[in-house]
Design a protein around this motif. Structure first.
Motif, PDB file in Angstrom:
ATOM      1  N   GLU A 111       0.834  -1.203   0.000  1.00  0.00           N
ATOM      2  CA  GLU A 111       0.000   0.000   0.000  1.00  0.00           C
ATOM      3  C   GLU A 111       0.866   1.250   0.000  1.00  0.00           C
ATOM      4  O   GLU A 111       0.357   2.371   0.042  1.00  0.00           O
ATOM      5  CB  GLU A 111      -0.891   0.024   1.249  1.00  0.00           C
ATOM      6  CG  GLU A 111      -1.830  -1.152   1.361  1.00  0.00           C
ATOM      7  CD  GLU A 111      -2.617  -1.106   2.662  1.00  0.00           C
ATOM      8  OE1 GLU A 111      -3.478  -0.237   2.801  1.00  0.00           O
ATOM      9  OE2 GLU A 111      -2.331  -1.933   3.555  1.00  0.00           O
ATOM     10  N   ALA A 112       2.170   1.070   0.037  1.00  0.00           N
ATOM     11  CA  ALA A 112       3.129   2.183  -0.019  1.00  0.00           C
ATOM     12  C   ALA A 112       4.449   1.588  -0.483  1.00  0.00           C
ATOM     13  O   ALA A 112       4.648   0.371  -0.421  1.00  0.00           O
ATOM     14  CB  ALA A 112       3.285   2.830   1.353  1.00  0.00           C
ATOM     15  N   THR A 113       5.354   2.455  -0.915  1.00  0.00           N
ATOM     16  CA  THR A 113       6.639   1.965  -1.427  1.00  0.00           C
ATOM     17  C   THR A 113       7.748   2.138  -0.394  1.00  0.00           C
ATOM     18  O   THR A 113       8.675   1.354  -0.314  1.00  0.00           O
ATOM     19  CB  THR A 113       6.968   2.677  -2.749  1.00  0.00           C
ATOM     20  OG1 THR A 113       5.873   2.463  -3.651  1.00  0.00           O
ATOM     21  CG2 THR A 113       8.249   2.160  -3.373  1.00  0.00           C
ATOM     22  N   LEU A 114       7.630   3.189   0.407  1.00  0.00           N
ATOM     23  CA  LEU A 114       8.552   3.424   1.513  1.00  0.00           C
ATOM     24  C   LEU A 114       7.721   3.831   2.726  1.00  0.00           C
ATOM     25  O   LEU A 114       6.576   4.242   2.574  1.00  0.00           O
ATOM     26  CB  LEU A 114       9.528   4.567   1.197  1.00  0.00           C
ATOM     27  CG  LEU A 114      10.577   4.368   0.104  1.00  0.00           C
ATOM     28  CD1 LEU A 114      11.305   5.691  -0.151  1.00  0.00           C
ATOM     29  CD2 LEU A 114      11.572   3.270   0.490  1.00  0.00           C
ATOM     30  N   ALA A 115       8.325   3.749   3.904  1.00  0.00           N
ATOM     31  CA  ALA A 115       7.584   4.192   5.089  1.00  0.00           C
ATOM     32  C   ALA A 115       8.528   4.758   6.142  1.00  0.00           C
ATOM     33  O   ALA A 115       9.703   4.396   6.197  1.00  0.00           O
ATOM     34  CB  ALA A 115       6.762   3.047   5.676  1.00  0.00           C
ATOM     35  N   LEU A 116       7.974   5.652   6.959  1.00  0.00           N
ATOM     36  CA  LEU A 116       8.703   6.168   8.113  1.00  0.00           C
ATOM     37  C   LEU A 116       8.033   5.674   9.379  1.00  0.00           C
ATOM     38  O   LEU A 116       6.802   5.611   9.465  1.00  0.00           O
ATOM     39  CB  LEU A 116       8.697   7.700   8.132  1.00  0.00           C
ATOM     40  CG  LEU A 116       9.559   8.435   7.110  1.00  0.00           C
ATOM     41  CD1 LEU A 116       9.421   9.946   7.327  1.00  0.00           C
ATOM     42  CD2 LEU A 116      11.018   8.010   7.195  1.00  0.00           C
ATOM     43  N   GLY A 117       8.865   5.325  10.352  1.00  0.00           N
ATOM     44  CA  GLY A 117       8.355   4.976  11.663  1.00  0.00           C
ATOM     45  C   GLY A 117       9.157   5.742  12.694  1.00  0.00           C
ATOM     46  O   GLY A 117      10.016   6.563  12.354  1.00  0.00           O
ATOM     47  N   SER A 118       8.907   5.471  13.959  1.00  0.00           N
ATOM     48  CA  SER A 118       9.766   6.016  15.008  1.00  0.00           C
ATOM     49  C   SER A 118      10.064   4.871  15.957  1.00  0.00           C
ATOM     50  O   SER A 118       9.254   3.951  16.094  1.00  0.00           O
ATOM     51  CB  SER A 118       9.075   7.171  15.745  1.00  0.00           C
ATOM     52  OG  SER A 118       7.972   6.687  16.482  1.00  0.00           O
ATOM     53  N   ASP A 119      11.243   4.909  16.551  1.00  0.00           N
ATOM     54  CA  ASP A 119      11.724   3.786  17.342  1.00  0.00           C
ATOM     55  C   ASP A 119      12.215   4.287  18.697  1.00  0.00           C
ATOM     56  O   ASP A 119      13.261   4.915  18.793  1.00  0.00           O
ATOM     57  CB  ASP A 119      12.851   3.083  16.562  1.00  0.00           C
ATOM     58  CG  ASP A 119      13.244   1.726  17.156  1.00  0.00           C
ATOM     59  OD1 ASP A 119      13.433   1.654  18.384  1.00  0.00           O
ATOM     60  OD2 ASP A 119      13.384   0.762  16.385  1.00  0.00           O
ATOM     61  N   THR A 120      11.428   4.029  19.741  1.00  0.00           N
ATOM     62  CA  THR A 120      11.782   4.462  21.093  1.00  0.00           C
ATOM     63  C   THR A 120      12.352   3.291  21.888  1.00  0.00           C
ATOM     64  O   THR A 120      13.244   3.456  22.704  1.00  0.00           O
ATOM     65  CB  THR A 120      10.537   5.038  21.803  1.00  0.00           C
ATOM     66  OG1 THR A 120       9.940   6.010  20.946  1.00  0.00           O
ATOM     67  CG2 THR A 120      10.897   5.690  23.127  1.00  0.00           C
ATOM     68  N   GLY A 121      11.797   2.081  21.612  1.00  0.00           N
ATOM     69  CA  GLY A 121      12.293   0.882  22.292  1.00  0.00           C
ATOM     70  C   GLY A 121      12.229  -0.317  21.362  1.00  0.00           C
ATOM     71  O   GLY A 121      12.239  -1.457  21.811  1.00  0.00           O
ATOM     72  N   GLY A 122      12.116  -0.030  20.061  1.00  0.00           N
ATOM     73  CA  GLY A 122      12.028  -1.106  19.070  1.00  0.00           C
ATOM     74  C   GLY A 122      10.892  -0.915  18.077  1.00  0.00           C
ATOM     75  O   GLY A 122      10.610  -1.794  17.265  1.00  0.00           O
ATOM     76  N   SER A 123      10.245   0.232  18.145  1.00  0.00           N
ATOM     77  CA  SER A 123       9.014   0.456  17.379  1.00  0.00           C
ATOM     78  C   SER A 123       9.158   0.483  15.862  1.00  0.00           C
ATOM     79  O   SER A 123       8.151   0.437  15.158  1.00  0.00           O
ATOM     80  CB  SER A 123       8.333   1.737  17.850  1.00  0.00           C
ATOM     81  OG  SER A 123       7.729   1.517  19.097  1.00  0.00           O
ATOM     82  N   VAL A 124      10.373   0.566  15.338  1.00  0.00           N
ATOM     83  CA  VAL A 124      10.566   0.373  13.896  1.00  0.00           C
ATOM     84  C   VAL A 124      10.955  -1.082  13.633  1.00  0.00           C
ATOM     85  O   VAL A 124      10.423  -1.750  12.749  1.00  0.00           O
ATOM     86  CB  VAL A 124      11.660   1.327  13.339  1.00  0.00           C
ATOM     87  CG1 VAL A 124      12.165   0.852  11.983  1.00  0.00           C
ATOM     88  CG2 VAL A 124      11.116   2.750  13.226  1.00  0.00           C
ATOM     89  N   ARG A 125      11.868  -1.593  14.456  1.00  0.00           N
ATOM     90  CA  ARG A 125      12.417  -2.930  14.202  1.00  0.00           C
ATOM     91  C   ARG A 125      11.408  -4.043  14.464  1.00  0.00           C
ATOM     92  O   ARG A 125      11.358  -5.023  13.730  1.00  0.00           O
ATOM     93  CB  ARG A 125      13.672  -3.130  15.067  1.00  0.00           C
ATOM     94  CG  ARG A 125      14.861  -2.288  14.605  1.00  0.00           C
ATOM     95  CD  ARG A 125      15.884  -2.135  15.711  1.00  0.00           C
ATOM     96  NE  ARG A 125      15.432  -1.211  16.749  1.00  0.00           N
ATOM     97  CZ  ARG A 125      15.829  -1.228  18.009  1.00  0.00           C
ATOM     98  NH1 ARG A 125      16.675  -2.142  18.415  1.00  0.00           N
ATOM     99  NH2 ARG A 125      15.377  -0.325  18.872  1.00  0.00           N
ATOM    100  N   CYS A 126      10.619  -3.889  15.511  1.00  0.00           N
ATOM    101  CA  CYS A 126       9.642  -4.930  15.844  1.00  0.00           C
ATOM    102  C   CYS A 126       8.636  -5.140  14.708  1.00  0.00           C
ATOM    103  O   CYS A 126       8.482  -6.260  14.221  1.00  0.00           O
ATOM    104  CB  CYS A 126       8.960  -4.601  17.166  1.00  0.00           C
ATOM    105  SG  CYS A 126       7.398  -5.434  17.415  1.00  0.00           S
TER     106      CYS A 126
END
Lengths: 490, 113
Positions: free
Chosen positions: A169-184
């Motif tokens: 539904e998208a080609t790239l995305a941004l997240g934020s990671d405080t304790g793993g919130s991108v990696r998880c």
């Protein structure tokens, strides 16, 4: 093999084809929008779609190209943005009732940088409320579902961003990671997720949860895409006083399939009994793959890791209690209708109705940990543990180039399975929080499947050595096919 | 068994069931400091949950940190200065746009006095 449809293509290819005029940005954006229309009812990756704005921007780019004007590195590429990153004129809710109607009057720095490279914001993605969670179940807008298995959680808190990518539904995305919130969620949705070194990506316009821990990070379907996005959003920003003046590296020059001489440390704490067997099995086979590519590995130990999770939660909650004090319903945010009572009761009501249970839990616990009589026992003690952990990482990374292990201790689990038991849920972050406590960069790379459920490998690097992590990811991706697999969504 | 540290004996009443780190009354007080109203049911649930969470947090008591300095921040930045130059500001209307209640060019607050 059939040629990929437009919404399935990687960012580098999309931008290239648009730039050459082989496809129009408008056709591509339509393909993304139609895909989202057909699958997002099941996934719930988006809180807000910005279809009209996106189409307008796409036509704009097509016109620029027709006129022969210079076009940015992300020409036309659809980026899904986590809903805690401010987007001018597009509602930014933090998945909270508190900010249900909040429309930012400015762009976060990462958003201005995307726009400068002609990327297109396709929508705002679902997340745990105020990024406090590991499953994307605490969203005021309902949970996101894992595209690989709709009964499972997509991970969190950037679950919408990862799911949007996995579902094309998208080609790239941004997240934020405080304790793993991108990696998880990257691990749970089988995409690449990167938490940059603290200070390397501006936090200006990221709605704060725990400032000393969090970074905005890219999610992508390939390492090359991830590197491209990171190189666009990274770099010094005078608007963020914790942003570091570092030259932006050329990540691409080092991409090879050869990892000869790379020294990988495997902290035994990353493979202890708390980590489920299937996860260990897939991560071990990934490590053997890295060995085939020339890397050397050796077991090591970071004994203080045992205390990392407790220290992390104390610090995160403490910072949250301070950061979220701003939501009083005056300048923005939820405000009760009948507010002729005493101001403190009005605030307390606004915050009871505006915040969900997990947010209230963390604010109250954080307030407690900072309060007189408990400050030394909790907050100060946690900061000392943080120093211990940092020292252990520092010395381990003198001996090794990187540290590796699983991203998550268990595969994606059922929606609803753990949500009523906060402590059990916190335990899921055990392997990801050390990179936030230390500030070190870390990546999650798709490395296997247990049945239909993705498993991710985490690699942690030296500060500002994102290049090495991307290099490893590139080599691994190009010698395996995990990142190429698609969920069976129709 | 967690050991109650001295100086943390604010808990009222006998602890017959099990050791408690925090009472319902303390939670009420802290919630008030944090300006968060809680329902009665929530107070009960939070008390049970907080005690389990704090029990887990107290794991850090095991570590001797007497010689370890606290790490407030991962970077060595102490303070960042910039030239005192006037920059751009947002127009008043756009700043007020998200205010639930406003009057003229002001945010409207509930009764303070």
């Amino acid at each position: 093999m059939s040629t990929p449809r437009l919404h399935e293509m990687r960012a580098v290819k999309v931008a290239d084809k648009i730039r050459r005029g082989e496809i129009t940005a408008e056709d591509y954006i339509w393909s993304i929008i139609n895909r989202a229309k057909s699958v997002d009812g099941k996934i719930n990756a988006f809180i807000t779609m910005a279809s009209e704005e996106a189409l307008e921007k796409a036509r704009d780019i097509d016109r620029k190209i027709a006129r022969g004007e210079k076009i940015g590195r992300l020409a036309g590429v659809a980026v899904a943005v986590k809903d805690n990153i401010c987007t001018f004129g597009i509602r930014t809710t933090c998945a909270s009732r508190m900010l249900e109607d909040f429309i930012p009057p400015y762009d976060a720095t990462v958003i201005s940088r995307l726009k400068k490279e002609d990327a297109i914001i396709i929508g705002k993605t679902n997340m745990d409320e105020f990024a406090m969670g590991t499953t994307t179940e605490t969203s005021y807008f309902g949970p996101t579902r894992n595209p690989w298995n709709l009964s499972k959680v997509p991970g969190g808190s950037s679950g919408g961003s990862a799911a949007a990518l996995a579902a094309d539904e998208a080609t790239l995305a941004l997240g934020s990671d405080t304790g793993g919130s991108v990696r998880c969620p990257a691990s749970y949705c089988s995409v690449i997720g990167f938490k940059p070194t603290y200070g390397s990506v501006s936090r200006y316009g990221l709605i704060a949860y725990a400032n000393s821990l969090e970074q905005i990070g890219p999610l992508a379907k390939s390492t090359v895409d991830c590197a491209l996005l990171l190189s666009v959003i990274g770099g010094y920003d005078p608007y963020d006083s914790t942003s570091v003046k570092m030259p932006i590296e050329d990540y691409f020059g080092s991409f090879t399939s050869d990892l000869k001489g790379l020294k990988i440390g495997l902290p035994k704490e990353f493979f202890d009994e708390g980590v489920e067997e299937p996860v260990k099995k897939h991560v071990w086979s990934a490590i053997h793959k890295l060995e085939d590519l020339g890397a050397l590995y050796e077991e090591t130990s970071l004994p203080s890791l045992e205390f990392a999770l407790a220290a992390y939660y104390i610090i995160a909650m403490s910072e949250a209690s301070s950061n979220l004090a701003r939501y009083d319903g005056l300048r923005y945010g939820y405000r009760i209708e009948h507010d002729d009572a005493d101001y403190s009761r009005v605030y307390a009501k606004n915050r009871r109705i505006g915040f969900g249970a997990e947010v209230r839990r963390r604010i109250i616990l954080g307030t407690y940990a900072l309060s007189a009589g408990y400050y030394e026992q909790y907050y100060l003690k946690a900061l000392k543990i943080r120093m211990l952990i940092r020292r252990e990482f520092e010395s381990a990374l003198k001996k090794f180039d990187v540290l590796a292990g699983p991203t998550m201790p268990l595969p994606p689990f059922d929606i609803g399975e753990k949500i009523n038991d906060p402590l059990t849920l916190y335990m899921c972050d055990i392997l990801t929080v050390p990179a936030n406590l230390t500030g070190y960069p870390a990546i999650s790379i798709p490395c296997g499947f247990e049945g239909d459920l993705p498993v991710g490998m985490q690699i942690i690097g030296k500060p500002f050595d994102e290049k090495n992590l991307l290099k490893i990811s590139f080599a691994f991706e190009n010698n395996t096919d995990f990142a190429k697999r698609k969920p069976g969504l129709q | 068994m967690p050991v109650r540290p001295s100086g943390n004996n604010k808990v009222k009443g006998a602890e017959t069931m099990r050791e408690k780190w925090i009472t319902k009354e303390e939670i009420e007080h802290i919630a008030q400091l944090a300006h968060i109203e809680l329902t009665d049911e929530e107070k009960e649930v939070f008390t049970e949950q907080f005690n389990r969470i704090l029990d887990f947090f107290r794991k850090i008591d095991e570590v001797d940190t007497r010689s370890i300095p606290p790490m407030y921040h991962v970077l060595d930045i102490v303070n960042v200065y910039r030239e005192d130059e006037v920059g751009g500001t947002l127009p008043k209307e756009s700043v007020l746009e998200n205010a639930p209640k406003k009057e003229e060019q002001f945010f409207k607050s509930p009764r303070i006095v």
